[in-house]
Structures are given as C-alpha cells and as structure tokens.
Scaffold this active site. Structure first.
Site, PDB file in Angstrom:
ATOM      1  N   GLU A   1      57.737   7.516 -27.638  1.00 31.54           N
ATOM      2  CA  GLU A   1      56.372   7.278 -28.164  1.00 31.54           C
ATOM      3  C   GLU A   1      55.465   6.493 -27.211  1.00 31.54           C
ATOM      4  OE1 GLU A   1      56.965   5.468 -32.015  1.00 31.54           O
ATOM      5  OE2 GLU A   1      58.237   7.087 -32.713  1.00 31.54           O
TER       6      GLU A   1
ATOM      7  N   GLU B   1      63.887  14.387 -35.130  1.00 26.48           N
ATOM      8  CA  GLU B   1      63.764  13.519 -36.319  1.00 26.48           C
ATOM      9  C   GLU B   1      63.108  14.248 -37.488  1.00 26.48           C
ATOM     10  OE1 GLU B   1      61.919   9.722 -35.386  1.00 26.48           O
ATOM     11  OE2 GLU B   1      62.845   9.645 -33.408  1.00 26.48           O
TER      12      GLU B   1
END
Ligand code: 9MR
Length: 363
Positions: free
Chosen positions: A155, A270
């Site tokens: 991220e 995810e």
C-alpha cells in the site's frame, strides 16, 4: 464434442477436472482441489486468536486451503515493539499451524505504513535506510526456507496524498525518498534470493475515480520498478470489493493485461466482498455478493498471469469487517463478506469461487 466439453455440458459440470463422472460424485469438492486442478493456489488469512479457539476453523482450513497468510502477526509493530528485541513467537505459531495442516505460508507485510513500532519514525529520520535493511533482512532470514511468497511493500500508493507519482506520504517516503520502494525489493533479494517478492495494493478494481487513479499510479510504479531492474516478482491485488461500487470487466481485464505485459505475475491476496450498502434480505445480499464475486473472478482467473487467490479469512465470524472496532453494518447483522457464514456453512460466495476455479483456464 470432446470429453471435457461433454462433461462441461452435464449437470455435474463442476467435476470436469476428474476422470469419471461416477467417481466425481464420491470426491468432495474443495476450493484448494478445484483451484489446483487448474494450477492455481487457494488459501486464506488467519490470526492465532481465531485458530486457537476454533476447531471448525482449523478443520475448514485443512480441507479447503493450500495456503495461509497471517492477518496480523507478521506486522513490524508486533515483531519489534522495542528496537532490537525481535520476537517472532506469534508469527512462528502461524508457520507451525501451516505445517501441521500442510499449508504454504505467504509473508505479509515486510514494509507497510501501518502497525509500525513507535520508534521507527525517529530512527528513520536519524539513521535512514539502515532501519529498513535490518528489518527486512532479519524477517526474511528468520523465515528462509519456510516462506517463499512475500508482500515486500504494501500500500505505498495514495493519490489523495498529492505527492509526485501518487506515492503515499508515509514515513518511508518522507525519510528515505521515492526510491525506497525499489530499495526494499533489492534488500529483500539480497536477504533471500529464492523468494517471490510482491508489491501488494488495494483499491484497484472498481470503476470509479479513486480506483481509476490508483490503478494508473500502480501501473506507473510497476513500470518504473521494472525499468530500474528491481527484483519484483509480482503484483498482489488485495480484492477488498464493495457491492454497489461499479465494476467494469473490460477495464479490470486491461489493467491485468498491462501488469502481465510488464512480465509480472499476479496474486489476488485479500479477497472479501463488503455488503454494508445492501439493505435486502440475507439471501438476497448473499446472492448479490456472489454475483460480484463471479464478475470479479471471471476476469481475474481468465488472466494467465494470475497464479492464485487468497480470501481475507474464511468465515464472516472472524472478518475484519465484523470486528468490534470495525462494525461495518448498522442493522445489527454481520457483513456477509466471506465464503462461509458464522456457523461455517458454505454461502453462495463459496459456490461462486468453486465455479470460477472450475471455469478458469488451466495454467
Ligand atoms: O484484517 C486486518 C485487521 O485485523 C488488522 O487490525 C489490520 C491492521 O493490522 O489489518 C487488517 O488487514 C489488512 C491487511 O494487513 C492489509 N490490507 C488491508 C487489510 C484490511 O484492513
């Protein structure tokens, strides 16, 4: 019509990977089995507090999954709260859970702006890169031979932060400058040349302004990393989707194609499907979650660079979208975001996954 086409046309079409229809009826359909029949990996995230207390969760893992990723335990702040005093006991327990259930482990995450030890900011400021070198080297050395697939940087893009190249305005960017991402991959490869090193990111799937901006920025970052010769293996696409946000199959397909064209592999790391916007009955919500899963998975698994998929948990009971500190629904019902409900009954999402594996081209 060849044998595969014939089998596909039968009601038991889910079993096309198996040699005989009669035999197929006696074999349990599992997500890991259906995935591996196509050369794909299926797994899920877990945290120790969940597997410790729940035999049903452990059994479901061992039947359905070929891989596991720690939801919490491998984060820097958990390992090294005090500088120089590294404690791997929590993530080591995930690794031993994996070996007792014959699961591969994904490492997650080496470098992330969240769950950092408090001392990191000051240390980066005064000592610079040494701080991440020590962390990455120690982490990867500790798990050498046990973990080969790693989220090395997680991220690092945030277009809203307004930085050049949409890099997230994190402590890493502030103290190390924009090339810290490439450096993380180099440091990782030096520590363990045998790993598959991923850049992992969220917000890459929907057809709205935030995800469109993040897709463009991630492609730019990946192209730059490749042109610098950074030892990156692939892109981890998290897959935290929300029913009600737009999804455009051709936009997502071309994003995957562009990533693959850079010579990168892709893992869906995810997956979960947030139903917080839905006000319908439970069964209608489940149908809509499964419908979005099918749309997403059809495109994702059709891209040959995609090597596997992990869901962010197995059962709604333990999802981060139902945690006490993150109540995503306001009507008192659980977010129905994962393949199993709170009693570990399979939901339409499970069948959407099974059917998508079944339809996926073989790797
Ligand atoms: O699901 C995780 C939750 O239990 C943790 O509190 C949180 C902070 O460590 O992280 C969650 O997992 C995140 C993952 O590590 C990175 N991508 C987004 C996930 C959901 O927030």
């Amino acid at each position: 019509m060849n044998r595969r086409q014939l089998l596909a046309a039968l009601p038991g079409a889910a079993m096309t990977a198996l040699p005989l229809v009669a035999e197929a009826q006696t074999v349990e359909r599992t997500l890991k089995g259906l995935a591996s029949a196509k050369g794909l990996l299926y797994g899920a995230a877990v945290a120790n507090w969940q597997s410790d207390r729940d035999a049903l969760l452990r059994r479901t893992f061992s039947r359905q999954c070929a891989a596991v990723v720690p939801e919490w335990e491998m984060k820097w702040g958990i390992i090294e709260g005090t500088r120089g005093q590294r404690n791997y006991s929590a993530p080591d327990r995930i690794v031993s859970f994996a070996s007792s259930h014959r699961l591969a482990v994904r490492g997650h995450p080496a470098i992330w702006h969240r769950n950092l030890p408090r001392w990191v900011d000051g240390a980066l400021k005064t000592e610079g890169e040494t701080v991440i070198v020590e962390h990455i080297r120690d982490l990867l050395t500790h798990y050498k031979g046990k973990i080969t697939s790693w989220d090395i940087v997680n991220e690092a893009i945030e277009p809203k932060d307004g930085q050049p190249d949409s890099l997230r305005n994190s402590v890493f960017l502030r103290h190390l400058g924009p090339d810290y991402i490439a450096r993380c991959f180099e440091i990782a490869a030096q520590a363990d040349p045998g790993i598959q090193a991923f850049y992992n990111e969220y917000g890459l799937y929907h057809n709205d302004a935030p995800d469109t901006a993040r897709r463009a920025a991630v492609l730019k970052l990946l192209a730059k990393l490749k042109s610098q010769g950074a030892p990156i293996y692939g892109l981890g696409i998290q897959g935290h989707l929300t029913v009600g946000r737009p999804f455009n199959p051709s936009t997502f397909a071309s994003f995957l194609r562009e990533v693959a064209a850079l010579g990168l592999k892709i893992m869906i790391t995810e997956l979960d499907i947030d139903d917080r916007r839905l006000t319908q009955t439970i069964s209608e919500r489940d149908r809509l979650v499964a419908e979005m899963a099918t749309q997403f998975l059809t495109v994702a698994l059709d891209e040959r660079a995609v090597e596997g998929l992990l869901t962010w948990g197995l059962s709604d009971k333990y999802s981060w979208l139902n945690s006490t500190t993150n109540q995503t629904r306001t009507d008192g019902t659980m977010n129905r975001c994962l393949p199993y409900d709170e009693k570990f009954d399979r939901k339409p999402f499970w069948f959407a996954l099974a059917d998508a594996f079944n339809r996926a081209p073989r790797r």
